[in-house]
Motif scaffolding. Structure first.
Motif, PDB file in Angstrom:
ATOM      1  N   UNK A   1       0.848  -1.197   0.000  1.00  6.77           N
ATOM      2  CA  UNK A   1       0.000   0.000   0.000  1.00  6.77           C
ATOM      3  C   UNK A   1       0.885   1.249   0.000  1.00  6.77           C
ATOM      4  N   UNK A   2       0.519   2.224  -0.804  1.00  2.93           N
ATOM      5  CA  UNK A   2       1.302   3.466  -0.871  1.00  2.93           C
ATOM      6  C   UNK A   2       1.278   4.193   0.469  1.00  2.93           C
ATOM      7  N   UNK A   3       2.386   4.883   0.767  1.00  7.49           N
ATOM      8  CA  UNK A   3       2.464   5.631   2.023  1.00  7.49           C
ATOM      9  C   UNK A   3       1.363   6.690   2.089  1.00  7.49           C
ATOM     10  N   UNK A   4       1.149   7.390   0.995  1.00  2.47           N
ATOM     11  CA  UNK A   4       0.136   8.447   0.972  1.00  2.47           C
ATOM     12  C   UNK A   4      -0.646   8.392  -0.323  1.00  2.47           C
ATOM     13  N   UNK A   5      -1.838   8.932  -0.293  1.00  2.00           N
ATOM     14  CA  UNK A   5      -2.643   9.071  -1.509  1.00  2.00           C
ATOM     15  C   UNK A   5      -2.587  10.495  -2.042  1.00  2.00           C
ATOM     16  N   UNK A   6      -1.870  11.375  -1.336  1.00  2.00           N
ATOM     17  CA  UNK A   6      -1.801  12.788  -1.731  1.00  2.00           C
ATOM     18  C   UNK A   6      -0.337  13.178  -1.884  1.00  2.00           C
ATOM     19  N   UNK A   7       0.155  13.185  -3.106  1.00  2.00           N
ATOM     20  CA  UNK A   7       1.543  13.568  -3.359  1.00  2.00           C
ATOM     21  C   UNK A   7       1.732  15.077  -3.341  1.00  2.00           C
ATOM     22  N   UNK A   8       0.687  15.813  -3.725  1.00  2.00           N
ATOM     23  CA  UNK A   8       0.763  17.271  -3.764  1.00  2.00           C
ATOM     24  C   UNK A   8      -0.289  17.855  -2.838  1.00  2.00           C
ATOM     25  N   UNK A   9       0.084  18.160  -1.591  1.00  2.00           N
ATOM     26  CA  UNK A   9      -0.895  18.713  -0.650  1.00  2.00           C
ATOM     27  C   UNK A   9      -1.534  20.013  -1.106  1.00  2.00           C
ATOM     28  N   UNK A  10      -0.870  20.752  -2.038  1.00  2.00           N
ATOM     29  CA  UNK A  10      -1.442  22.014  -2.485  1.00  2.00           C
ATOM     30  C   UNK A  10      -2.697  21.815  -3.328  1.00  2.00           C
ATOM     31  N   UNK A  11      -3.043  20.572  -3.648  1.00  2.12           N
ATOM     32  CA  UNK A  11      -4.342  20.306  -4.272  1.00  2.12           C
ATOM     33  C   UNK A  11      -5.493  20.580  -3.311  1.00  2.12           C
ATOM     34  N   UNK A  12      -5.198  20.517  -1.994  1.00  2.00           N
ATOM     35  CA  UNK A  12      -6.281  20.553  -1.006  1.00  2.00           C
ATOM     36  C   UNK A  12      -6.102  21.599   0.086  1.00  2.00           C
ATOM     37  N   UNK A  13      -4.906  22.116   0.246  1.00  4.39           N
ATOM     38  CA  UNK A  13      -4.666  23.174   1.233  1.00  4.39           C
ATOM     39  C   UNK A  13      -3.569  24.096   0.707  1.00  4.39           C
ATOM     40  N   UNK A  14      -3.814  25.429   0.841  1.00  7.06           N
ATOM     41  CA  UNK A  14      -2.777  26.397   0.472  1.00  7.06           C
ATOM     42  C   UNK A  14      -2.876  27.633   1.359  1.00  7.06           C
ATOM     43  N   UNK A  15      -1.714  28.220   1.589  1.00  6.75           N
ATOM     44  CA  UNK A  15      -1.607  29.521   2.237  1.00  6.75           C
ATOM     45  C   UNK A  15      -1.179  30.533   1.187  1.00  6.75           C
TER      46      UNK A  15
ATOM     47  N   UNK B   1     -28.674  17.026   7.356  1.00 11.96           N
ATOM     48  CA  UNK B   1     -27.675  18.073   7.172  1.00 11.96           C
ATOM     49  C   UNK B   1     -27.425  18.305   5.693  1.00 11.96           C
ATOM     50  N   UNK B   2     -26.783  19.428   5.390  1.00 12.78           N
ATOM     51  CA  UNK B   2     -26.297  19.732   4.051  1.00 12.78           C
ATOM     52  C   UNK B   2     -24.783  19.672   4.101  1.00 12.78           C
ATOM     53  N   UNK B   3     -24.184  18.866   3.222  1.00 10.46           N
ATOM     54  CA  UNK B   3     -22.757  18.571   3.340  1.00 10.46           C
ATOM     55  C   UNK B   3     -22.073  18.714   1.992  1.00 10.46           C
ATOM     56  N   UNK B   4     -20.866  19.299   2.000  1.00 10.24           N
ATOM     57  CA  UNK B   4     -19.950  19.104   0.884  1.00 10.24           C
ATOM     58  C   UNK B   4     -18.682  18.494   1.464  1.00 10.24           C
ATOM     59  N   UNK B   5     -18.328  17.337   0.908  1.00 11.20           N
ATOM     60  CA  UNK B   5     -17.257  16.540   1.492  1.00 11.20           C
ATOM     61  C   UNK B   5     -16.172  16.236   0.473  1.00 11.20           C
ATOM     62  N   UNK B   6     -14.957  16.115   0.987  1.00 11.07           N
ATOM     63  CA  UNK B   6     -13.813  15.665   0.205  1.00 11.07           C
ATOM     64  C   UNK B   6     -13.180  14.519   0.991  1.00 11.07           C
ATOM     65  N   UNK B   7     -13.566  13.297   0.678  1.00 17.37           N
ATOM     66  CA  UNK B   7     -13.076  12.154   1.443  1.00 17.37           C
ATOM     67  C   UNK B   7     -11.590  11.902   1.200  1.00 17.37           C
ATOM     68  N   UNK B   8     -11.083  12.298   0.029  1.00 17.89           N
ATOM     69  CA  UNK B   8      -9.648  12.141  -0.239  1.00 17.89           C
ATOM     70  C   UNK B   8      -8.826  12.955   0.737  1.00 17.89           C
ATOM     71  N   UNK B   9      -9.257  14.199   0.990  1.00 17.31           N
ATOM     72  CA  UNK B   9      -8.525  15.098   1.879  1.00 17.31           C
ATOM     73  C   UNK B   9      -9.039  15.065   3.311  1.00 17.31           C
ATOM     74  N   UNK B  10     -10.082  14.289   3.573  1.00 17.09           N
ATOM     75  CA  UNK B  10     -10.596  14.169   4.933  1.00 17.09           C
ATOM     76  C   UNK B  10     -11.193  15.444   5.479  1.00 17.09           C
ATOM     77  N   UNK B  11     -11.987  16.131   4.671  1.00 12.56           N
ATOM     78  CA  UNK B  11     -12.553  17.417   5.084  1.00 12.56           C
ATOM     79  C   UNK B  11     -13.977  17.544   4.583  1.00 12.56           C
TER      80      UNK B  11
END
Length: 357
Positions: A1-15, A131-141
């Motif tokens: 199993x791969x260590x992570x499913x997100x190689x580029x965190x900037x797809x989901x969080x940025x400052x 409830x009303x939800x928008x979810x991103x299960x890949x990023x856990x948010x």
């Protein structure tokens, strides 16, 4: 199993940081590796005293909450606000009178953005409250909105896994922000994002009905902060994703060579909070602090600027190492919680390790 499913965190969080130029409207662009439309924006004036401002694409543009205040949601149309969530950033507009909030030519700003589902929501009937939800299960948010009933209830969150942190705000009343970390602290009380209170451990029946979240729902009690009858609420729910996000706790050691906290990635953003005694919510990020040692850039519960507070932590390839002996983040024997998001995973999905700064 791969260590992570997100190689580029900037797809989901940025400052992003910017300097005001008095033009209105103005589009602020992210500068990460990936284009990212934010769904939750949290921004702060850096060069002065002004409340934190948060917006999300579920509630809609112009609807502002302040993490350092208990006040209800304000709808702003011409007083310095976010007017659009764009494909790689957001648009701000001060109208004619309030550049200070978003784009004053003599001021600097920072914004933290998280991606959910591009503003597309769905109805969730897993709980006793729909409830009303928008979810991103890949990023856990996920962003959850609901209307309170005043009776013990459950609310669906759509993460498909047990959330590690839940942040909730009564939008239609002046109530404290509630923060639950059931995996780290249990379900016997809440922290308050807008103040310094310790975790008391005595009021869980009213906050969370003495029940931990499940993979489908969050339990809420009858406190006004989470479930007042007919009041509208927003919840931000987070699940740890290996190599991208980590929420947990650590014990301070009271040494200049402070506690090391393993996250599994090089942090881009860290927020901590002492839980066994009253203290602030310090936040640091790699945009204002691109090199070690990372300084505190703000406090979630304070309107004041905090750029002069130095030596928060060392950012390394697999976590962060606390510095100094401050009671705010590293007193001997003190218990702290943290929330962190990645600049780079420790190891990519292809097994390639990252490097420290």
């Amino acid at each position: 199993m791969a260590y992570t499913t997100i190689d580029d965190p900037s797809e989901y969080f940025q400052t992003v940081i910017w300097t005001g130029n008095d033009s209105n409207p103005r589009t602020i662009l992210h500068d990460g590796n990936s284009d990212m439309q934010p769904d939750w924006l949290w921004h702060k004036l850096r060069s002065g005293i002004l409340s934190h401002m948060t917006y999300d694409s579920t509630r809609g543009v112009g609807k502002r909450l302040h993490t350092d205040q208990a006040e209800s949601e304000a709808t702003q149309s011409d007083t310095g606000t976010v007017t659009a969530f764009t494909s790689d950033g957001f648009t701000v507009d001060a109208g004619t009178t309030n550049d200070l909030y978003v784009n004053d030519g003599s001021r600097t700003y920072v914004s933290w953005g998280w991606k959910a589902n591009g503003g597309t929501t769905a109805s969730n009937s897993n709980g006793s409250i729909t409830s009303t939800v928008q979810a991103n299960t890949t990023a856990g948010f996920s962003i959850v909105t609901y209307t309170g009933t005043g009776s013990n209830a459950t609310v669906g969150h759509s993460l498909g896994a047990v959330p590690d942190m839940v942040i909730v705000k009564n939008r239609t009343a002046s109530d404290n922000w509630g923060v639950q970390l059931a995996n780290a602290l249990g379900n016997t009380n809440a922290l308050r994002l807008n103040n310094t209170d310790a975790y008391g451990g005595s009021d869980g029946a009213l906050w969370w009905n003495d029940t931990s979240p499940t993979s489908t729902t969050i339990s809420i009690g009858t406190r006004n902060e989470v479930n007042q009858n007919t009041k509208n609420y927003v919840m931000y729910c987070f699940k740890n994703i290996q190599g991208y996000s980590k929420i947990g706790k650590y014990i301070g050691n009271g040494s200049n060579e402070g506690t090391f906290v393993y996250t599994g990635f090089k942090p881009a953003w860290v927020m901590t909070k002492r839980t066994d005694a009253a203290n602030q919510w310090p936040i640091s990020d790699n945009a204002r602090n691109p090199f070690n040692v990372v300084d505190i850039s703000s406090y979630a519960n304070l309107a004041s600027d905090a750029n002069t507070v130095s030596n928060h932590y060392d950012s390394v390839s697999n976590g962060f190492k606390l510095r100094g002996t401050s009671t705010g983040w590293n007193t001997s024997g003190g218990t702290y919680i943290y929330m962190a998001f990645a600049e780079h995973p420790f190891v990519s999905s292809e097994g390639v390790p990252t490097t420290a700064r």
